[in-house]
Design a protein around this motif. Structure first.
Motif, PDB file in Angstrom:
ATOM      1  N   THR A 142     -21.602  28.293  62.328  1.00 41.46           N
ATOM      2  CA  THR A 142     -21.628  29.166  61.156  1.00 41.46           C
ATOM      3  C   THR A 142     -22.770  28.749  60.231  1.00 41.46           C
ATOM      4  N   ASP A 143     -23.397  29.733  59.592  1.00 44.15           N
ATOM      5  CA  ASP A 143     -24.515  29.410  58.693  1.00 44.15           C
ATOM      6  C   ASP A 143     -24.012  29.252  57.255  1.00 44.15           C
ATOM      7  N   ASP A 164     -23.980  31.162  54.845  1.00 38.61           N
ATOM      8  CA  ASP A 164     -23.256  32.305  54.276  1.00 38.61           C
ATOM      9  C   ASP A 164     -21.950  32.575  55.010  1.00 38.61           C
ATOM     10  N   GLY A 165     -21.591  31.686  55.902  1.00 36.82           N
ATOM     11  CA  GLY A 165     -20.326  31.832  56.606  1.00 36.82           C
ATOM     12  C   GLY A 165     -20.402  32.759  57.826  1.00 36.82           C
ATOM     13  N   ARG A 166     -21.613  33.222  58.142  1.00 35.72           N
ATOM     14  CA  ARG A 166     -21.738  34.090  59.320  1.00 35.72           C
ATOM     15  C   ARG A 166     -21.709  33.261  60.601  1.00 35.72           C
ATOM     16  N   THR A 167     -21.099  33.828  61.629  1.00 27.58           N
ATOM     17  CA  THR A 167     -20.982  33.102  62.902  1.00 27.58           C
ATOM     18  C   THR A 167     -22.104  33.495  63.860  1.00 27.58           C
ATOM     19  N   HIS A 168     -22.629  32.497  64.557  1.00 30.48           N
ATOM     20  CA  HIS A 168     -23.690  32.731  65.547  1.00 30.48           C
ATOM     21  C   HIS A 168     -23.316  32.078  66.865  1.00 30.48           C
ATOM     22  N   ALA A 218     -31.524  36.165  59.448  1.00 25.89           N
ATOM     23  CA  ALA A 218     -30.494  36.304  60.472  1.00 25.89           C
ATOM     24  C   ALA A 218     -30.556  35.080  61.383  1.00 25.89           C
ATOM     25  N   GLY A 219     -29.527  34.878  62.136  1.00 28.24           N
ATOM     26  CA  GLY A 219     -29.478  33.707  63.020  1.00 28.24           C
ATOM     27  C   GLY A 219     -30.634  33.746  63.998  1.00 28.24           C
ATOM     28  N   CYS A 243     -25.410  24.280  58.038  1.00 29.95           N
ATOM     29  CA  CYS A 243     -24.950  25.038  59.200  1.00 29.95           C
ATOM     30  C   CYS A 243     -24.014  24.152  60.019  1.00 29.95           C
ATOM     31  N   ARG A 249     -21.294  27.694  69.335  1.00 32.41           N
ATOM     32  CA  ARG A 249     -20.923  28.640  68.274  1.00 32.41           C
ATOM     33  C   ARG A 249     -21.008  27.885  66.957  1.00 32.41           C
TER      34      ARG A 249
END
Ligand code: FAD
Length: 503
Positions: free
Chosen positions: A152-153, A155-159, A2-3, A134, A150
């Protein structure tokens, strides 16, 4: 995973030389740093010809000297130029400078895929949390202050990550830098570059084999950078208006340029262009001569190409990026430690960085002015003429930091005086230099006698001297009135101690 949870002291965007230098030097001061890099290293980048200040200054400070030696990069003693009125190529060797002699008078030609990875892995070793693949998307802010990022990793998830400082070192395509201000493009260096790689090109004789070769021809100039015994980076720099032709048919354009530049044609006679792998394409770069109107704002700082770049002609990009990284890290460390207020710490960063940029800008301007060709549109458009003086002055004012009151950098007349009346004299001092005289270094003394070259060399020398002494004393003089000096460990700023107070 996870981020990363929680917050960081600093988030750095970009793992090129600017980003990894800043991140490493902030981590060395004990702060928590996250570095986000969009690509997976090694990745291709242009900017292969380096200056001694990068190798013997910043890189030594970073602790990568031995690793660079082991990497087997091509040693570079300087540049060989077919440029100016002398039809014979002449040398500009770092050793000609009285300020750089002995082992620090050399640099390297580097494959950036390898060089940048060495710097990034080193930052990791020094405690920076590096995350590749990232991508930074936007800054977070509260009022005027940048408070995080802001991103994105893989896997395309935003943090969203909070940080006390965000460093934008994401290069010339930076999307974040515009938060800080506007980008001002140079009217003078309106160039476009087309480049590729060749196997089996000729080498200059003897100890000059590792030099960068720069050849002017009617419509522009070529760089010819020996990366290994057989691999050469070859690039043509031409007028911006040719960008359409270059992009439509790069193969034909490159063939035509080589045909027009006899020395490059001869050097590539038995060579073949690389057509596979990371070196397999012909690439185009444009709109690269600019400076941001501001280099920082509360909570955010710009380093490297995100802040400014002049022109490829004198191999200054990686130097500006790593030197800017050193300056930014000092300001960040001092502000994080609460030793200086932010305005003062980052004011010092911005003034020094702009000064270095301004000095190179002037130097490169004079360098272009050396090439005389009455018939050529490219070269006629690059004369420092009266008609262009207004535009030039406007730009030099923008980049030279007129706001910081440094009139010597912003006044075109002063600029001309520095070259002894006109930059033509600088040109003559160089173009009178035949190869034999060049070897003795006598004539080059005239070039190095000019104020602007002295300043460039001094700036580099300071970084080198500091690295080899492992720090300096706070008795060092500030560059500006009321300015700061480097702290004794070189990682922050200090208020200078006057000789009286020290006694
Ligand atoms: P870069 O090296 O560009 O690194 C930026 C990094 O940020 C990249 O790895 C990129 O993937 C990453 N990134 C971008 N966006 C994001 C994002 N949103 N999130 C996360 N990561 C991101 N300089 C020299 O010293 N010598 C030369 O001979 C020379 N020749 C040149 C020739 C040409 C034609 C040009 C245009 C430039 C040349 N330069 C040269 C300049 C040199 O290429 C640059 O100055 C140098 O690469 C700047 O380093 P940097 O760290 O600022 O940026």
């Amino acid at each position: 995973p996870a981020g990363p949870a929680g917050s960081y002291d600093v988030v750095v965007v970009g793992g090129g030389p600017g980003g990894s230098t800043t991140a490493a030097l902030v981590a060395m001061a004990g702060h928590r740093v996250l570095l986000l890099e969009k690509e997976s290293f090694p990745r291709h980048q242009i900017g292969e010809s380096l200056l001694p200040a990068t190798i013997h200054g910043v890189c030594r400070f970073l602790g990568v000297t031995e690793e660079l030696e082991k990497a087997g990069f091509m040693p570079k003693r300087g540049g060989t130029f077919r440029w100016g009125s002398n039809p014979e190529p002449w040398n500009f060797l770092f050793a000609y400078s009285p300020l750089m002699s002995g082992p620090t008078s050399t640099a390297y030609q580097v494959e950036r895929m390898k060089f940048d990875k060495i710097l990034l892995d080193n930052a990791r070793r020094l405690g920076v949390e590096v995350r590749e693949r990232c991508t930074a998307v936007a800054t977070l802010s509260e009022g005027e202050r940048i408070t995080g990022l802001r991103w994105t990793d893989e896997d395309g998830r935003t943090h969203e990550t909070a940080a006390r400082y965000v460093v934008d070192a994401s290069g010339s395509n930076s999307k974040l830098a515009r938060t800080v201000g506007k980008r001002n493009y140079s009217d003078f260096f309106r160039n476009v570059a087309l480049y590729g790689y060749y196997e089996g090109g000729k080498r200059l004789p003897g100890p000059d084999a590792g030099n960068i070769l720069c050849c002017a021809w009617d419509d522009g100039w070529f760089w010819y950078i020996p990366l290994t015994d057989t691999l050469t980076s070859v690039g043509a720099v031409v007028n911006r208006s040719q960008v359409g032709t270059l992009s439509r048919d790069p193969e034909a354009a490159m063939a035509q340029f080589i045909e027009q530049a006899p020395m490059i044609k001869e050097f590539l006679q038995d060579a073949e262009r690389v057509t596979e792998g990371p070196y397999g394409e012909l690439r185009v770069r444009k709109d690269y001569s600019y400076a941001m109107e501001r280099f920082w704002q509360p909570g955010m700082v710009l380093v490297g190409d995100a802040a400014c770049f002049v022109d490829p002609v004198f191999s200054t990009g990686v130097h500006l990026a790593t030197y800017g990284g050193l300056l930014a890290a000092r300001s960040i460390n001092s502000a994080l430690d609460g030793e200086l207020d932010e305005e003062r710490a980052f004011g010092e960063f911005e003034r020094r960085y702009r000064r270095e940029y301004g000095v190179f800008y002037e130097f490169l301007l004079a360098f272009y002015d050396m090439q005389h060709n009455e018939e050529s549109y490219f070269w006629q458009a690059r004369k420092v003429s009266r008609a262009e003086a207004t535009d030039l002055r406007a730009f030099v004012e923008l980049v030279g930091g007129v706001s910081s009151g440094e009139s010597a950098l912003t006044d075109l007349e002063t600029l001309k005086e520095r070259f002894g009346g006109s930059s033509r004299e600088l040109a003559d001092a160089v173009t009178r230099t035949g190869p034999a005289q060049t070897e003795s270094g006598e004539r080059m003394g005239e070039l190095f006698g000019t104020q602007v070259v002295t300043e460039v060399m001094q700036g580099m020398n300071e970084v080198q001297a500091r690295a080899s002494m492992g720090g300096a004393t706070t008795l060092e003089k500030p560059l500006f009135e009321g300015g700061l000096v480097a702290s004794s460990d070189g990682l922050g700023w200090a208020v200078p101690v006057t000789a009286d107070a020290a006694a």
